[in-house]
Scaffold this motif. Structure first.
Motif, short mmCIF file in Angstrom:
data_model
loop_
_atom_site.label_atom_id
_atom_site.label_comp_id
_atom_site.label_asym_id
_atom_site.label_seq_id
_atom_site.Cartn_x
_atom_site.Cartn_y
_atom_site.Cartn_z
N ALA A 176 -7.59 -0.71 -6.11
CA ALA A 176 -9.45 -0.34 -6.17
C ALA A 176 -9.54 0.66 -4.68
O ALA A 176 -10.71 1.26 -4.36
N LYS A 177 -9.08 0.55 -3.58
CA LYS A 177 -9.52 0.20 -2.16
C LYS A 177 -8.80 1.64 -2.03
O LYS A 177 -9.23 1.86 -0.38
N VAL A 178 -6.88 1.91 -2.06
CA VAL A 178 -6.78 2.34 -1.11
C VAL A 178 -5.77 3.43 -2.41
O VAL A 178 -5.47 4.54 -1.27
N TRP A 179 -5.52 2.96 -3.22
CA TRP A 179 -5.06 3.41 -4.46
C TRP A 179 -5.93 5.26 -4.78
O TRP A 179 -4.78 6.37 -4.80
N PRO A 180 -6.70 5.24 -4.67
CA PRO A 180 -7.82 6.76 -4.81
C PRO A 180 -7.21 7.51 -3.91
O PRO A 180 -7.40 9.32 -4.02
N SER A 181 -7.64 7.57 -2.20
CA SER A 181 -7.48 8.42 -1.32
C SER A 181 -6.12 8.51 -1.16
O SER A 181 -6.29 9.17 -0.81
N ASP A 182 -5.17 7.67 -0.84
CA ASP A 182 -4.09 7.49 -0.14
C ASP A 182 -2.63 7.74 -1.40
O ASP A 182 -2.12 8.56 -0.45
N PHE A 183 -3.44 8.08 -2.90
CA PHE A 183 -2.05 8.38 -3.44
C PHE A 183 -2.87 8.81 -5.05
O PHE A 183 -2.96 9.01 -5.75
N ASN A 184 -3.40 10.19 -4.13
CA ASN A 184 -3.98 10.84 -5.21
C ASN A 184 -3.10 11.73 -5.66
O ASN A 184 -2.14 12.19 -5.38
N ALA A 185 -3.25 12.70 -6.72
CA ALA A 185 -2.22 13.08 -7.12
C ALA A 185 -1.84 14.12 -6.77
O ALA A 185 -0.12 14.27 -6.56
N LYS A 186 -2.13 15.26 -5.43
CA LYS A 186 -1.10 15.71 -4.87
C LYS A 186 -0.10 14.75 -3.75
O LYS A 186 1.06 14.80 -3.34
N ASN A 187 -0.84 13.96 -2.91
CA ASN A 187 -0.37 12.99 -2.30
C ASN A 187 1.27 12.15 -3.14
O ASN A 187 2.39 12.30 -2.04
N ARG A 188 1.06 11.99 -3.97
CA ARG A 188 1.99 11.30 -4.85
C ARG A 188 3.17 12.31 -5.44
O ARG A 188 3.97 11.81 -5.40
N THR A 189 2.72 13.75 -5.74
CA THR A 189 4.05 14.62 -5.97
C THR A 189 4.77 14.89 -4.54
O THR A 189 5.74 15.00 -4.30
N CYS A 190 3.73 14.52 -3.83
CA CYS A 190 4.82 15.22 -2.29
C CYS A 190 5.52 14.40 -1.66
O CYS A 190 6.83 14.03 -1.38
N LEU A 191 5.11 12.61 -2.19
CA LEU A 191 6.32 11.74 -1.79
C LEU A 191 7.26 11.48 -2.41
O LEU A 191 8.10 11.03 -2.14
N GLN A 192 6.98 12.21 -3.80
CA GLN A 192 7.99 12.16 -4.61
C GLN A 192 9.38 12.83 -4.36
O GLN A 192 10.38 13.18 -4.31
N ARG A 193 8.81 14.68 -3.64
CA ARG A 193 9.50 15.13 -3.15
C ARG A 193 9.69 15.46 -1.51
O ARG A 193 11.45 16.51 -1.37
N THR A 194 9.38 14.88 -0.80
CA THR A 194 9.61 15.06 0.09
C THR A 194 10.44 14.09 1.04
O THR A 194 11.03 13.17 0.81
N ILE A 254 12.56 2.39 10.53
CA ILE A 254 11.45 2.64 9.54
C ILE A 254 12.03 4.24 8.70
O ILE A 254 12.85 5.11 9.69
N TYR A 255 11.46 4.49 7.67
CA TYR A 255 11.47 6.08 7.35
C TYR A 255 10.12 6.32 7.26
O TYR A 255 9.08 5.82 7.14
N ALA A 256 9.30 7.84 7.36
CA ALA A 256 8.17 7.76 7.02
C ALA A 256 8.41 9.35 6.29
O ALA A 256 9.23 10.28 6.95
N ILE A 257 7.18 9.63 6.22
CA ILE A 257 6.55 10.75 5.14
C ILE A 257 5.75 11.40 5.09
O ILE A 257 4.52 10.29 4.78
N ALA A 258 5.82 12.71 5.46
CA ALA A 258 4.12 13.07 6.27
C ALA A 258 3.73 14.17 4.71
O ALA A 258 4.78 15.10 4.76
N CYS A 259 2.89 13.37 4.19
CA CYS A 259 2.06 14.33 3.22
C CYS A 259 0.28 14.57 3.37
O CYS A 259 -0.10 13.53 3.03
N GLY A 260 -0.18 15.56 3.57
CA GLY A 260 -1.30 16.19 2.69
C GLY A 260 -2.08 15.47 4.70
O GLY A 260 -2.98 14.91 4.13
#
Length: 137
Positions: free
Chosen positions: A78-96, A109-115
């Motif tokens: 309810a609180k995190v998914w809609p903003s942090d995991f929008n379609a653009k970020n989900r796609t980026c996280l899958q490819r970066t 740690i591992y880090a991925i920069a998206c959006g």
């Protein structure tokens, strides 16, 4: 007077030495850590592709970023998914490609920069987990 002058010059040059020193080599994960993270990120990316907020919450350290109001999967969805995991970020996280490092507490740690955000995955006693999402500087 010459020995004092030579000593002063040597001290000045010594103080400049760090500026000319080689940059430290980037941290490198062991083969075991690379495999562990590879397995984790494969599952994480599959959950993103399926748009499965509950599965992503299950791979996230809860309470999310220490916020007691986001302590379970339903609150995460309810609180995190809609903003942090929008379609653009989900796609980026899958490819970066993730970048390996160690944090201030020497955790792996591992880090991925998206959006405009940096998603951080930390190796914990429970394995890798999403632990933080910060605004990229």
């Amino acid at each position: 007077m010459k020995p004092l002058r030579a000593l002063a010059i040597a001290a000045a040059l010594a103080s400049l030495a760090p500026a000319f020193a080689q940059a430290p080599k980037p941290a490198t994960a062991s083969a075991a850590v690379q495999k562990e993270f590879g397995d984790f990120i494969g599952r994480f990316r599959a959950a993103l592709k399926a748009n499965d907020a509950a599965a992503v919450a299950g791979m996230t350290k809860l309470p999310y970023m220490g916020d007691a109001s986001i302590a379970d999967a339903a609150q995460f969805r309810a609180k995190v998914w809609p903003s942090d995991f929008n379609a653009k970020n989900r796609t980026c996280l899958q490819r970066t490609k993730p970048v390996y490092d160690r944090d201030g507490a020497n955790n792996e740690i591992y880090a991925i920069a998206c959006g405009g955000s940096i998603f951080t995955f930390t190796r914990t006693s429970a394995g890798f987990q999403l632990t933080d999402v910060d605004i990229a500087d």
